[in-house]
Design a protein around this motif. Structure first.
Motif, PDB file in Angstrom:
ATOM      1  N   SER A 157       0.819  -1.219   0.000  1.00  0.00           N
ATOM      2  CA  SER A 157       0.000   0.000   0.000  1.00  0.00           C
ATOM      3  C   SER A 157       0.851   1.268   0.000  1.00  0.00           C
ATOM      4  N   PRO A 158       1.831   1.423   0.917  1.00  0.00           N
ATOM      5  CA  PRO A 158       2.637   2.649   0.865  1.00  0.00           C
ATOM      6  C   PRO A 158       3.461   2.773  -0.408  1.00  0.00           C
ATOM      7  N   VAL A 159       3.901   1.660  -0.977  1.00  0.00           N
ATOM      8  CA  VAL A 159       4.666   1.731  -2.221  1.00  0.00           C
ATOM      9  C   VAL A 159       3.783   2.250  -3.346  1.00  0.00           C
ATOM     10  N   VAL A 160       2.547   1.756  -3.411  1.00  0.00           N
ATOM     11  CA  VAL A 160       1.604   2.235  -4.430  1.00  0.00           C
ATOM     12  C   VAL A 160       1.340   3.727  -4.240  1.00  0.00           C
ATOM     13  N   SER A 161       1.208   4.154  -2.977  1.00  0.00           N
ATOM     14  CA  SER A 161       0.974   5.575  -2.686  1.00  0.00           C
ATOM     15  C   SER A 161       2.163   6.427  -3.118  1.00  0.00           C
ATOM     16  N   ILE A 162       3.352   5.964  -2.811  1.00  0.00           N
ATOM     17  CA  ILE A 162       4.558   6.718  -3.191  1.00  0.00           C
ATOM     18  C   ILE A 162       4.629   6.870  -4.708  1.00  0.00           C
ATOM     19  N   LYS A 163       4.373   5.779  -5.423  1.00  0.00           N
ATOM     20  CA  LYS A 163       4.418   5.849  -6.884  1.00  0.00           C
ATOM     21  C   LYS A 163       3.356   6.818  -7.417  1.00  0.00           C
ATOM     22  N   GLY A 164       2.154   6.779  -6.821  1.00  0.00           N
ATOM     23  CA  GLY A 164       1.083   7.662  -7.277  1.00  0.00           C
ATOM     24  C   GLY A 164       1.398   9.128  -7.029  1.00  0.00           C
ATOM     25  N   PHE A 165       1.873   9.447  -5.817  1.00  0.00           N
ATOM     26  CA  PHE A 165       2.142  10.841  -5.477  1.00  0.00           C
ATOM     27  C   PHE A 165       3.366  11.394  -6.212  1.00  0.00           C
ATOM     28  N   THR A 166       4.363  10.554  -6.454  1.00  0.00           N
ATOM     29  CA  THR A 166       5.519  11.047  -7.225  1.00  0.00           C
ATOM     30  C   THR A 166       5.108  11.342  -8.670  1.00  0.00           C
ATOM     31  N   GLY A 167       4.169  10.552  -9.191  1.00  0.00           N
ATOM     32  CA  GLY A 167       3.652  10.843 -10.531  1.00  0.00           C
ATOM     33  C   GLY A 167       2.946  12.188 -10.564  1.00  0.00           C
TER      34      GLY A 167
END
Length: 366
Positions: A137-147
């Motif tokens: 979950s946090p990895v998906v969030s990090i990828k989304g927010f960096t995008g």
């Protein structure tokens, strides 16, 4: 070995059947001094109950009789462990002798140890599965927010670039900021992708024991050729010559699992070739009395002595060089081999090359 304090009477026997070493426990049990049995043939001191003509013909667990110095005979269980050389042939044997009265106690200890190991492995798999799930979950969030951050940065800099009367100095400064911000975002994205890849590998590892095996007849020569074909581009880039020697057997085994094992080994062999000389990788097949053994030898950079303990450790790299990799290939290969009661080991000389040996029980040969 004689001063090692081994709890069981132990003999070291050469390939020709002559005893070359005996420990203190053997001296105490037999009444012979070490020098009295050194140089004698094993079967002159220890009689095999099933009439095996020599130590090379003995099973891993064999009933034997020891001729004591007093003339008495003692029934024992011999645990025979062959030590293999580079040609895959035993060059010596380690023979541990267990008194029959100790066998129930030894069996009980082994059973208890195996039970603890099974519990530990289950706990480890549960832990890995839980951690990998929590990390996703946090990895998906990090990828989304960096995008999103990348998009906002691009838009912000584009709006600034449209501002009227922007001096050349300010334009150069904003261009520098834009490049630095996008580079920082790129580092975050790259790290997030690596964490995601490692999490996925953890998931694979945690499910290894539960993966059903699809055993079928596999021509090992064909399997190696298939793996090498999939790697032909990288092999060509390394100017590497591949040779396959000897006759390769067929095994009753899961082809996907086997391909994964040897793909990991061959991938490392190619990856760690020495760029200062043409690469050479040799694949051989051989056997001993219990196993069929495949060996992959390269002339790469080799593994330093102080790094060898890392080879089968997850997420550790057995090199100090900056070569891309996640450190999962060899531990994953060993974990997969356990499904078939196989084993893997290696020999390496820094600056010369490395040889990996993979052994399967002969019962799999068809």
């Amino acid at each position: 070995m004689s001063g090692s304090g081994s709890t069981h009477p132990t003999l070291v026997v050469a390939a020709d059947g002559k005893i070359i070493e005996a420990n203190d426990a053997f001296t105490l049990l037999s009444g012979y001094r070490a020098e009295a049995v050194t140089g004698r043939l094993f079967h002159e001191v220890v009689l095999c109950a099933d009439g095996a003509p020599g130590i090379a013909s003995m099973e891993t667990l064999s009933g034997v009789e020891l001729r004591k110095a007093s003339g008495a005979r003692l029934s024992l269980l011999a645990v025979v462990s062959p030590m293999l050389g580079q040609n895959l042939a035993p060059y010596r044997y380690i023979v541990k002798l267990i008194e029959c009265r100790e066998i129930p106690e030894v069996a009980q200890t082994l059973a208890a140890t195996e039970s603890r190991l099974e519990v530990s492995e289950r706990e480890l798999q549960t832990f890995v599965s839980s951690v990998s799930h929590d990390l996703r979950s946090p990895v998906v969030s990090i990828k989304g927010f960096t995008g999103e951050l990348r998009g906002l940065t691009e838009n912000f800099m584009r709006q600034i670039g449209k501002a009227p009367d922007l001096s050349p100095e300010s334009e150069a400064l904003f261009t520098q900021y834009r490049e630095e911000m996008l580079e920082a975002i790129g580092f975050v994205e790259s790290s997030a992708k690596r964490v995601e890849r490692l999490v996925n590998l953890l998931v694979v590892f945690s499910k290894l024991e539960g993966i059903p095996l699809n055993d079928q007849r596999v021509d090992m020569a064909g399997l190696f050729r298939s793996v090498l074909t999939s790697m032909r581009h990288r092999i060509g880039q390394k100017d590497c010559q591949i040779s396959m020697e000897a006759v390769f057997p067929s095994l009753m085994i899961d082809p996907t699992v086997t391909e994964r094992i040897f793909s990991n080994i061959l991938d490392n062999a190619v990856k760690y070739l020495d760029p200062s000389r043409p690469g050479a990788i040799t694949i051989k097949a051989g056997e001993n009395d219990r196993e069929v053994i495949f060996s992959i030898r390269d002339n790469g950079i080799g593994i330093a002595e102080y790094n060898r303990h890392k080879v089968f450790m997850f997420f550790r790299r057995a090199t100090d060089l900056d070569i891309p990799g996640d450190g999962v290939g060899m531990p994953l290969a060993r974990a997969l081999l356990k499904r078939y009661r196989g084993r893997i080991w290696f020999e390496s000389l820094e600056g010369t090359g490395t040889t990996f040996h993979v052994a399967f029980p002969k019962t799999l040969v068809v």
